[in-house]
Design an enzyme around this catalytic site. Structure first.
Site, PDB file in Angstrom:
ATOM      1  N   ARG A   1       0.844  -1.192   0.000  1.00  0.00           N
ATOM      2  CA  ARG A   1       0.000   0.000   0.000  1.00  0.00           C
ATOM      3  C   ARG A   1       0.886   1.250   0.000  1.00  0.00           C
ATOM      4  O   ARG A   1       1.906   1.299   0.694  1.00  0.00           O
ATOM      5  CB  ARG A   1      -0.895   0.030   1.245  1.00  0.00           C
ATOM      6  CG  ARG A   1      -2.060  -0.955   1.194  1.00  0.00           C
ATOM      7  CD  ARG A   1      -3.107  -0.571   0.139  1.00  0.00           C
ATOM      8  NE  ARG A   1      -4.248  -1.470   0.111  1.00  0.00           N
ATOM      9  CZ  ARG A   1      -4.387  -2.521  -0.705  1.00  0.00           C
ATOM     10  NH1 ARG A   1      -3.456  -2.821  -1.584  1.00  0.00           N
ATOM     11  NH2 ARG A   1      -5.488  -3.252  -0.668  1.00  0.00           N
TER      12      ARG A   1
ATOM     13  N   HIS B   1      -0.820  -0.178  -9.907  1.00  0.00           N
ATOM     14  CA  HIS B   1      -1.494  -1.083  -8.960  1.00  0.00           C
ATOM     15  C   HIS B   1      -1.983  -2.350  -9.679  1.00  0.00           C
ATOM     16  O   HIS B   1      -3.178  -2.662  -9.665  1.00  0.00           O
ATOM     17  CB  HIS B   1      -2.655  -0.347  -8.260  1.00  0.00           C
ATOM     18  CG  HIS B   1      -3.088  -1.003  -6.968  1.00  0.00           C
ATOM     19  ND1 HIS B   1      -3.393  -0.306  -5.824  1.00  0.00           N
ATOM     20  CD2 HIS B   1      -3.263  -2.309  -6.648  1.00  0.00           C
ATOM     21  CE1 HIS B   1      -3.751  -1.158  -4.874  1.00  0.00           C
ATOM     22  NE2 HIS B   1      -3.674  -2.384  -5.346  1.00  0.00           N
TER      23      HIS B   1
HETATM   24  P1  NDP Z   1      -1.694 -11.451   4.988  1.00  0.00           P
HETATM   25  O1  NDP Z   1      -2.640 -10.837   5.954  1.00  0.00           O
HETATM   26  O2  NDP Z   1      -1.857 -12.876   4.625  1.00  0.00           O
HETATM   27  O3  NDP Z   1      -0.203 -11.287   5.543  1.00  0.00           O
HETATM   28  C1  NDP Z   1       0.245 -10.127   6.171  1.00  0.00           C
HETATM   29  C2  NDP Z   1       1.656 -10.346   6.696  1.00  0.00           C
HETATM   30  O4  NDP Z   1       2.144  -9.108   7.223  1.00  0.00           O
HETATM   31  C3  NDP Z   1       1.717 -11.369   7.834  1.00  0.00           C
HETATM   32  O5  NDP Z   1       2.884 -12.145   7.718  1.00  0.00           O
HETATM   33  C4  NDP Z   1       1.799 -10.475   9.072  1.00  0.00           C
HETATM   34  O6  NDP Z   1       2.474 -11.076  10.180  1.00  0.00           O
HETATM   35  C5  NDP Z   1       2.614  -9.317   8.547  1.00  0.00           C
HETATM   36  N1  NDP Z   1       2.415  -8.108   9.356  1.00  0.00           N
HETATM   37  C6  NDP Z   1       1.263  -7.451   9.616  1.00  0.00           C
HETATM   38  N2  NDP Z   1       1.492  -6.406  10.428  1.00  0.00           N
HETATM   39  C7  NDP Z   1       2.813  -6.423  10.702  1.00  0.00           C
HETATM   40  C8  NDP Z   1       3.638  -5.618  11.520  1.00  0.00           C
HETATM   41  N3  NDP Z   1       3.170  -4.575  12.200  1.00  0.00           N
HETATM   42  N4  NDP Z   1       4.949  -5.954  11.592  1.00  0.00           N
HETATM   43  C9  NDP Z   1       5.440  -7.023  10.915  1.00  0.00           C
HETATM   44  N5  NDP Z   1       4.698  -7.809  10.116  1.00  0.00           N
HETATM   45  C10 NDP Z   1       3.398  -7.511  10.012  1.00  0.00           C
HETATM   46  O7  NDP Z   1      -1.729 -10.539   3.702  1.00  0.00           O
HETATM   47  P2  NDP Z   1      -1.444 -10.926   2.171  1.00  0.00           P
HETATM   48  O8  NDP Z   1      -0.128 -11.585   2.100  1.00  0.00           O
HETATM   49  O9  NDP Z   1      -2.597 -11.633   1.584  1.00  0.00           O
HETATM   50  O10 NDP Z   1      -1.406  -9.465   1.505  1.00  0.00           O
HETATM   51  C11 NDP Z   1      -0.508  -8.471   1.954  1.00  0.00           C
HETATM   52  C12 NDP Z   1      -0.913  -7.118   1.429  1.00  0.00           C
HETATM   53  O11 NDP Z   1      -0.613  -7.017   0.033  1.00  0.00           O
HETATM   54  C13 NDP Z   1      -2.401  -6.795   1.485  1.00  0.00           C
HETATM   55  O12 NDP Z   1      -2.787  -6.394   2.775  1.00  0.00           O
HETATM   56  C14 NDP Z   1      -2.544  -5.693   0.454  1.00  0.00           C
HETATM   57  O13 NDP Z   1      -2.386  -4.444   1.064  1.00  0.00           O
HETATM   58  C15 NDP Z   1      -1.391  -5.949  -0.505  1.00  0.00           C
HETATM   59  N6  NDP Z   1      -1.860  -6.335  -1.830  1.00  0.00           N
HETATM   60  C16 NDP Z   1      -1.526  -5.572  -2.904  1.00  0.00           C
HETATM   61  C17 NDP Z   1      -1.918  -5.925  -4.162  1.00  0.00           C
HETATM   62  C18 NDP Z   1      -1.492  -5.141  -5.353  1.00  0.00           C
HETATM   63  O14 NDP Z   1      -1.962  -5.403  -6.463  1.00  0.00           O
HETATM   64  N7  NDP Z   1      -0.586  -4.196  -5.219  1.00  0.00           N
HETATM   65  C19 NDP Z   1      -2.747  -7.113  -4.405  1.00  0.00           C
HETATM   66  C20 NDP Z   1      -3.017  -7.873  -3.209  1.00  0.00           C
HETATM   67  C21 NDP Z   1      -2.591  -7.481  -1.972  1.00  0.00           C
HETATM   68  P3  NDP Z   1       1.915 -12.429  10.879  1.00  0.00           P
HETATM   69  O15 NDP Z   1       2.129 -13.522   9.860  1.00  0.00           O
HETATM   70  O16 NDP Z   1       2.777 -12.606  12.060  1.00  0.00           O
HETATM   71  O17 NDP Z   1       0.455 -12.169  11.158  1.00  0.00           O
HETATM   72  C1  OXD Z   2      -5.766  -6.120  -2.941  1.00  0.00           C
HETATM   73  C2  OXD Z   2      -5.360  -5.196  -3.983  1.00  0.00           C
HETATM   74  O1  OXD Z   2      -5.648  -5.788  -1.758  1.00  0.00           O
HETATM   75  O2  OXD Z   2      -5.716  -5.413  -5.162  1.00  0.00           O
HETATM   76  O3  OXD Z   2      -6.217  -7.233  -3.271  1.00  0.00           O
HETATM   77  O4  OXD Z   2      -4.653  -4.235  -3.693  1.00  0.00           O
END
Ligand code: NDP
Ligand code: OXD
Length: 308
Positions: A223, A271
């Site tokens: 993000r 994006h």
């Molecule tokens: P998940 O919720 O599966 O994973 C999030 C990860 O981030 C987990 O490992 C979590 O730790 C870690 N995390 C969260 N908060 C913290 C913190 N404060 N410090 C350290 N680690 C942290 O999310 P996804 O993998 O499915 O997706 C990640 C992000 O990718 C989405 O939230 C979205 O914003 C972005 N995204 C972007 C897209 C694009 O097209 N650009 C498309 C899809 C997603 P823990 O495992 O310990 O809980």
């Molecule tokens: C998502 C994205 O969060 O597209 O899936 O950014």
């Protein structure tokens, strides 16, 4: 089963989603939400207006057609409405392609070769030892873990940072704020795959990026609000950062006069690193909805307190 499903997704061409949801859930009445509609049992949403939830406190669950739920969590939602995000649904493979492409483009100097071609310049560049290019992945969730495995399969050293410690083959795990500095100092390429929460907003800033190894490279696919854009520009200027590939921005679409568009060390994409795939998403949502109706547990429930 007399079930109603209400679809409300900003910037999305609704008809193919309505057709797909109707085909996957023939027992349900699926409609495009409009203010004043009859109460539905489930929502399928992407950045809905507040009125969607205000008018439907009875919703059992709202399925987000994306992985990130930051926009959804800015809304007031009845505590009895469960929020469910997409788990992978075809995004993990896309994310791995995108990150590996950006990483290899940086590592093998492909931008410089493209530039050389414009001058008919035959010049072979040194390939650094992979051991000198450790890749740090922030966020080892559904997408981050898949990306970490893909990068490790290319034989790069991989570090991962998450809230809880992980055991992933080929990945050195760092966890929590106490280990953030050690994670950064051990990394040269930084990939951001964390959800946007109060803890991760502005986390990519002058202080944290300065702790990466000199000549570092940033790939932000999570993000835009996680990156302090002026701080990256300053670090590109002073040479601490060698470049960045950015797919997400504080303001989207990225304004036409933004410095990133024409910056020689920045690659901008709109994006698209992992797009929502309609057929796979509908299959996943329908499967989870029916599991919920049967009273079964489903994956991808959002923890509103944690923010993801
Ligand atoms: P998940 O919720 O599966 O994973 C999030 C990860 O981030 C987990 O490992 C979590 O730790 C870690 N995390 C969260 N908060 C913290 C913190 N404060 N410090 C350290 N680690 C942290 O999310 P996804 O993998 O499915 O997706 C990640 C992000 O990718 C989405 O939230 C979205 O914003 C972005 N995204 C972007 C897209 C694009 O097209 N650009 C498309 C899809 C997603 P823990 O495992 O310990 O809980
Ligand atoms: C998502 C994205 O969060 O597209 O899936 O950014």
């Amino acid at each position: 089963m007399n079930m109603r499903v209400s679809f409300c997704c900003a910037d999305t061409h609704a008809q193919p989603w309505l057709d797909g949801l109707r085909a996957a859930l023939p027992q349900a009445q699926v409609s495009l939400w409009k203010s004043g509609d009859a109460a539905a049992d489930y929502g399928v949403v992407w950045v809905p207006p507040q009125a969607f939830f205000d008018q439907q406190p009875q919703l059992k669950a709202a399925f987000n057609i994306g992985a990130g739920v930051d926009a959804l969590l800015r809304l007031r939602v009845a505590p009895t409405t469960r929020l469910v995000r997409l788990d992978d649904a075809g995004m993990a493979a896309q994310m791995a392609e995108y990150v590996c492409h950006a990483l290899l483009r940086f590592y093998r100097d492909f931008d410089a070769y493209a530039q050389q071609q414009t001058q008919a310049l035959w010049l072979q560049r040194k390939v650094p030892d992979r051991a000198e290019v450790p890749v740090g992945i922030m966020g080892l969730g559904v997408l981050g873990e898949h990306v970490a495995r893909a990068v490790a399969a290319l034989d790069f050293p991989v570090n991962g940072w998450s809230r809880s410690a992980k055991q992933i083959e080929g990945v050195r795990s760092f966890a929590g704020n106490d280990q953030l500095n050690a994670f950064l100092a051990a990394s040269k390429v930084l990939v951001c795959l964390m959800p946007l929460t109060a803890d991760t907003r502005d986390l990519l800033n002058r202080n944290t990026l300065s702790q990466l190894q000199r000549g570092a490279y940033l790939i932000n696919v999570a993000r835009g609000a996680q990156l302090v854009e002026e701080d990256l520009l300053a670090l590109l200027e002073n040479g601490h950062m060698a470049g960045a590939t950015l797919d997400v921005f504080r303001t989207e679409p990225l304004p036409a006069d933004h410095a990133f568009w024409k910056h020689p060390k920045v690659v901008v994409t709109p994006h698209i690193s992992a797009r929502t795939l309609r057929a796979q998403s509908i299959r996943q949502i329908a499967g989870k909805l029916l599991a919920m109706e049967r009273g079964e547990a489903v994956a991808g429930l959002v923890d509103s307190a944690a923010g993801y």
